[in-house]
Scaffold this motif. Structure first.
Motif, PDB file in Angstrom:
ATOM      1  N   GLN A 109       0.840  -1.196   0.000  1.00 30.50           N
ATOM      2  CA  GLN A 109       0.000   0.000   0.000  1.00 30.50           C
ATOM      3  C   GLN A 109       0.877   1.249   0.000  1.00 30.50           C
ATOM      4  OE1 GLN A 109      -2.668   1.891  -0.856  1.00 30.50           O
ATOM      5  NE2 GLN A 109      -3.765   0.148   0.027  1.00 30.50           N
ATOM      6  N   LYS A 110       0.480   2.223  -0.793  1.00 32.19           N
ATOM      7  CA  LYS A 110       1.199   3.495  -0.837  1.00 32.19           C
ATOM      8  C   LYS A 110       0.637   4.422   0.236  1.00 32.19           C
ATOM      9  CE  LYS A 110       2.393   2.918  -5.613  1.00 32.19           C
ATOM     10  NZ  LYS A 110       1.710   2.497  -6.767  1.00 32.19           N
ATOM     11  N   GLU A 111       1.073   5.668   0.207  1.00 29.23           N
ATOM     12  CA  GLU A 111       0.576   6.652   1.175  1.00 29.23           C
ATOM     13  C   GLU A 111      -0.950   6.735   1.110  1.00 29.23           C
ATOM     14  OE1 GLU A 111       2.421  10.293   0.004  1.00 29.23           O
ATOM     15  OE2 GLU A 111       4.391   9.674   0.712  1.00 29.23           O
ATOM     16  N   LEU A 146       3.059  10.869   7.972  1.00 23.26           N
ATOM     17  CA  LEU A 146       4.017  11.589   7.131  1.00 23.26           C
ATOM     18  C   LEU A 146       3.792  13.096   7.183  1.00 23.26           C
ATOM     19  CD1 LEU A 146       4.053   9.232   4.013  1.00 23.26           C
ATOM     20  CD2 LEU A 146       5.651   9.290   5.934  1.00 23.26           C
ATOM     21  N   GLN A 154       1.446   6.483   6.195  1.00 21.88           N
ATOM     22  CA  GLN A 154       2.045   5.378   5.446  1.00 21.88           C
ATOM     23  C   GLN A 154       2.003   4.148   6.339  1.00 21.88           C
ATOM     24  OE1 GLN A 154       3.676   5.181   2.152  1.00 21.88           O
ATOM     25  NE2 GLN A 154       3.210   3.083   2.744  1.00 21.88           N
ATOM     26  N   ASN A 155       1.493   3.047   5.793  1.00 24.68           N
ATOM     27  CA  ASN A 155       1.517   1.774   6.509  1.00 24.68           C
ATOM     28  C   ASN A 155       2.929   1.223   6.433  1.00 24.68           C
ATOM     29  OD1 ASN A 155      -1.225   2.170   6.717  1.00 24.68           O
ATOM     30  ND2 ASN A 155      -1.765   0.647   5.192  1.00 24.68           N
TER      31      ASN A 155
END
Length: 182
Positions: A109-111, A146, A154-155
């Motif tokens: 996963q992204k942000e 972030l 973020q994960n």
């Protein structure tokens, strides 16, 4: 030979169409949202750039630790570069005291940008837009904030290699729930 290929294609199309029907059942139906107006509804508006599955746990007691799988709702989230509503509808007549939102199972996963958090109960609404989300939720060690003012998270994996990004609700959210149900 043509008959064998035809029947093989027919069987495969039935199998695959049956699988698709099962997959659709896990997604919240918008018509269901309308019919359950007296159900407690939680909407997280966020930009999620990779397909994922979010889960929301709820506790009806003062505080249950750990949260129980039976008291949770899953929602499939499709990737998008635009904000989308991730809607959790609790079973009818269930009112949570505390909740936990798991921000997915996809380690790639992204942000994630959080635009809004909203709770509905009958005609009453509570909202926490953008960074106000953090006034009501605490992240665990698998979430890195972030940009707090833009609500971008973020994960990440924890130091011990665990991947379980989630947010626990604060007492302030409990207080808002109490105002909604009065």
């Amino acid at each position: 030979m043509k008959k064998k290929i035809f029947f093989a294609c027919l069987i495969l199309s039935i199998v695959f169409s049956s699988c698709k029907k099962e997959e659709i059942k896990t997604v919240v139906n918008p018509a269901e949202v309308e019919t359950n107006k007296n159900s407690f509804k939680i909407t997280l508006t966020a930009t999620v750039r990779e397909d994922d599955n979010f889960q929301m746990y709820y506790s009806q007691d003062d505080y249950e630790a750990p949260y129980q799988e039976d008291n949770s709702v899953w929602v499939a989230v499709k990737a998008s570069d635009k904000p989308q509503d991730i809607v959790f509808i609790l079973p009818q007549d269930v009112i949570p005291n505390y909740i936990r939102i798991d921000f997915g199972t996809n380690e790639k996963q992204k942000e994630i940008s959080i635009q809004n958090f909203k709770m509905n109960y009958f005609s009453k609404i509570f909202e926490a837009k953008d960074s106000l989300f953090f006034d009501y939720f605490i992240p665990n060690d698998c979430v890195k904030i972030l940009e707090k003012n833009k609500s971008v998270v973020q994960n990440i994996q924890s130091e011990d290699g665990r991947y379980d990004p989630l947010f626990y609700s604060e007492k302030a959210l409990y207080d808002q729930i109490q105002l909604l149900i009065k």
